[in-house]
Design a protein around this motif. Structure first.
Motif, PDB file in Angstrom:
ATOM      1  N   MET A 223      46.726  40.982  52.115  1.00  0.00           N
ATOM      2  CA  MET A 223      47.888  41.813  51.360  1.00  0.00           C
ATOM      3  C   MET A 223      48.331  40.492  50.143  1.00  0.00           C
ATOM      4  SD  MET A 223      49.697  42.469  55.059  1.00  0.00           S
ATOM      5  CE  MET A 223      50.304  43.891  54.673  1.00  0.00           C
ATOM      6  N   ILE A 224      47.882  38.924  49.523  1.00  0.00           N
ATOM      7  CA  ILE A 224      49.052  39.057  48.529  1.00  0.00           C
ATOM      8  C   ILE A 224      47.459  38.932  47.506  1.00  0.00           C
ATOM      9  CG2 ILE A 224      50.692  38.147  49.833  1.00  0.00           C
ATOM     10  CD1 ILE A 224      48.983  35.446  49.506  1.00  0.00           C
ATOM     11  N   SER A 225      46.015  40.022  47.603  1.00  0.00           N
ATOM     12  CA  SER A 225      45.368  39.523  46.241  1.00  0.00           C
ATOM     13  C   SER A 225      45.820  40.104  45.046  1.00  0.00           C
ATOM     14  CB  SER A 225      44.295  39.936  46.677  1.00  0.00           C
ATOM     15  OG  SER A 225      44.850  41.780  47.086  1.00  0.00           O
ATOM     16  N   PRO A 226      46.815  40.889  44.857  1.00  0.00           N
ATOM     17  CA  PRO A 226      47.267  41.135  43.543  1.00  0.00           C
ATOM     18  C   PRO A 226      48.192  40.017  43.318  1.00  0.00           C
ATOM     19  CG  PRO A 226      47.649  43.348  45.259  1.00  0.00           C
ATOM     20  CD  PRO A 226      47.440  41.950  45.432  1.00  0.00           C
ATOM     21  N   THR A 227      49.589  39.501  43.914  1.00  0.00           N
ATOM     22  CA  THR A 227      49.528  38.491  43.477  1.00  0.00           C
ATOM     23  C   THR A 227      48.600  37.356  42.939  1.00  0.00           C
ATOM     24  OG1 THR A 227      51.937  38.864  44.402  1.00  0.00           O
ATOM     25  CG2 THR A 227      51.303  36.864  43.754  1.00  0.00           C
ATOM     26  N   LEU A 228      47.753  36.902  43.930  1.00  0.00           N
ATOM     27  CA  LEU A 228      46.539  35.774  44.128  1.00  0.00           C
ATOM     28  C   LEU A 228      46.405  36.121  42.326  1.00  0.00           C
ATOM     29  CD1 LEU A 228      45.738  34.702  47.001  1.00  0.00           C
ATOM     30  CD2 LEU A 228      46.896  33.768  45.521  1.00  0.00           C
ATOM     31  N   ALA A 229      45.591  37.733  42.531  1.00  0.00           N
ATOM     32  CA  ALA A 229      44.885  37.112  40.986  1.00  0.00           C
ATOM     33  C   ALA A 229      45.757  37.062  39.628  1.00  0.00           C
ATOM     34  CB  ALA A 229      44.259  38.810  40.782  1.00  0.00           C
ATOM     35  N   VAL A 230      47.266  37.539  40.139  1.00  0.00           N
ATOM     36  CA  VAL A 230      48.447  37.279  38.726  1.00  0.00           C
ATOM     37  C   VAL A 230      48.444  35.886  38.536  1.00  0.00           C
ATOM     38  CG1 VAL A 230      50.439  37.585  37.291  1.00  0.00           C
ATOM     39  CG2 VAL A 230      49.279  39.579  38.563  1.00  0.00           C
ATOM     40  N   VAL A 231      48.501  35.123  39.205  1.00  0.00           N
ATOM     41  CA  VAL A 231      48.998  33.446  39.715  1.00  0.00           C
ATOM     42  C   VAL A 231      47.907  33.064  38.956  1.00  0.00           C
ATOM     43  CG1 VAL A 231      49.272  31.619  40.496  1.00  0.00           C
ATOM     44  CG2 VAL A 231      50.372  33.451  41.422  1.00  0.00           C
ATOM     45  N   THR A 232      46.527  34.006  39.518  1.00  0.00           N
ATOM     46  CA  THR A 232      45.213  32.801  39.408  1.00  0.00           C
ATOM     47  C   THR A 232      44.657  32.994  37.427  1.00  0.00           C
ATOM     48  OG1 THR A 232      44.115  33.188  41.531  1.00  0.00           O
ATOM     49  CG2 THR A 232      42.782  32.234  39.833  1.00  0.00           C
ATOM     50  N   THR A 233      44.780  33.586  37.465  1.00  0.00           N
ATOM     51  CA  THR A 233      44.881  34.109  35.987  1.00  0.00           C
ATOM     52  C   THR A 233      45.662  33.310  34.612  1.00  0.00           C
ATOM     53  OG1 THR A 233      45.944  36.230  35.855  1.00  0.00           O
ATOM     54  CG2 THR A 233      43.846  35.841  36.125  1.00  0.00           C
ATOM     55  N   THR A 234      47.106  33.643  35.476  1.00  0.00           N
ATOM     56  CA  THR A 234      47.653  32.670  34.449  1.00  0.00           C
ATOM     57  C   THR A 234      47.651  31.364  34.310  1.00  0.00           C
ATOM     58  OG1 THR A 234      49.866  33.966  35.155  1.00  0.00           O
ATOM     59  CG2 THR A 234      50.675  32.264  34.786  1.00  0.00           C
ATOM     60  N   MET A 235      47.498  30.461  35.496  1.00  0.00           N
ATOM     61  CA  MET A 235      46.619  28.500  35.450  1.00  0.00           C
ATOM     62  C   MET A 235      45.598  29.135  34.661  1.00  0.00           C
ATOM     63  SD  MET A 235      48.715  26.996  37.432  1.00  0.00           S
ATOM     64  CE  MET A 235      50.051  28.473  36.768  1.00  0.00           C
TER      65      MET A 235
END
Length: 307
Positions: free
Chosen positions: A225-237
């Motif tokens: 359910m939070i995979s979109p946010t996880l993707a954004v945080v991961t790419t930012t890192m």
């Protein structure tokens, strides 16, 4: 001929063409300075760096792709790329994973705000400041002498031998990555915690009523359910890690096999005065980062469209 409704919206004595002309001039009046600044300080440096990467050290002779060949064949430069890859995997995984775990855990405690503030505090420290602090933590003195470094003081109190954390090949890169994880876990925690707050409590309660374990809820409900946010945080890192500079430069200077691309770029340009290799390294970072930024922006726009 303009309709009656259109004529009413036009200023007295103005035609539709005049209004469009004024709108165009208004756009260029406000956007023009920003475009000029971007062209001078963004587009020109990028194009000039790409152009310089095909020339020798003093940009007097065209050498084609020889600079790129050296980057991918020279043993010291290959070590730099390997170190960057190590940072990319461990630092990104460490910050995102710990940020998610901490976000889930503090969401269930009464002193949530206090816990989040304590974990987020390192973000208020500059990279240079954090590097100086951790340089003292990793400080080394030979066995039998007083240990000023906190980490060596702790391990020697249990009878272990002190370690030269920053100059010992094999552990120094991990010691540097730990500093980065310490700093950026709080950022990941805050973003992911906000995403967790958006999960309806009814869904989690229904899963618990059906007998699902907390681990199953975490991997089968929370993470998807939070995979979109996880993707954004991961790419930012990933973007942050690829251009890491301060921690390595302050704590080891890139010596003892801890060099990374950004530090090597600095050395090539300001120490070796090799503009060709330095430009090649900068272009290499650009080529890797731009697709990730594009993916990040695309996912962000998709999220905005769904709201």
């Amino acid at each position: 001929m303009a309709t009656v409704a259109q004529q009413r919206t036009l200023p007295l004595g103005s035609s539709k063409a005049d209004l469009q002309r004024r709108t165009s001039w208004t756009f260029w009046f406000w956007a023009g300075p920003a475009i000029v600044v971007a062209a001078i300080f963004l587009f020109y440096p990028v194009l000039n760096t790409i152009w310089s990467s095909f020339f020798n050290f003093d940009t007097t002779q065209f050498v084609g792709v020889k600079n790129y060949q050296k980057i991918f064949t020279n043993s010291s430069l290959l070590e730099v790329l390997r170190n960057n890859l190590l940072w990319l995997v461990l630092a990104t995984a460490g910050t995102v994973f710990l940020g998610l775990v901490v976000a889930v855990l503090v969401d269930r405690v009464k002193f949530e705000s206090l816990a989040k503030s304590a974990i987020f505090i390192p973000m208020a420290i500059s990279f240079v400041g954090a590097s100086v602090i951790w340089k003292f933590v990793y400080s080394y003195a030979p066995a039998g002498k007083p240990q000023v470094g906190l980490l060596n003081a702790i391990i020697t109190s249990f009878g272990a031998q002190p370690q030269a954390w920053l100059i010992t090949t094999g552990i120094n890169n991990f010691a540097l990555i730990a500093v980065y994880i310490w700093m950026w876990t709080g950022f990941c925690m805050v973003i992911l915690s906000a995403a967790l707050k958006g999960i309806p409590a009814e869904i989690l309660e229904a899963a618990r009523v059906d007998g699902a374990s907390e681990i199953a809820i975490f991997f089968r409900i929370i993470v998807p359910m939070i995979s979109p946010t996880l993707a954004v945080v991961t790419t930012t890192m990933i973007i942050n890690v690829l251009k890491i500079f301060d921690i390595v430069y302050v704590m080891t200077g890139g010596f003892y096999k801890t060099d990374v691309v950004a530090v090597e770029y600095y050395k090539q340009l300001f120490t070796n005065f090799d503009n060709g290799i330095a430009s090649g390294l900068a272009v290499l970072l650009l080529v890797v980062i731009v697709p990730i930024m594009y993916f990040n922006i695309k996912r962000f726009r998709q999220q905005e469209a769904q709201r």
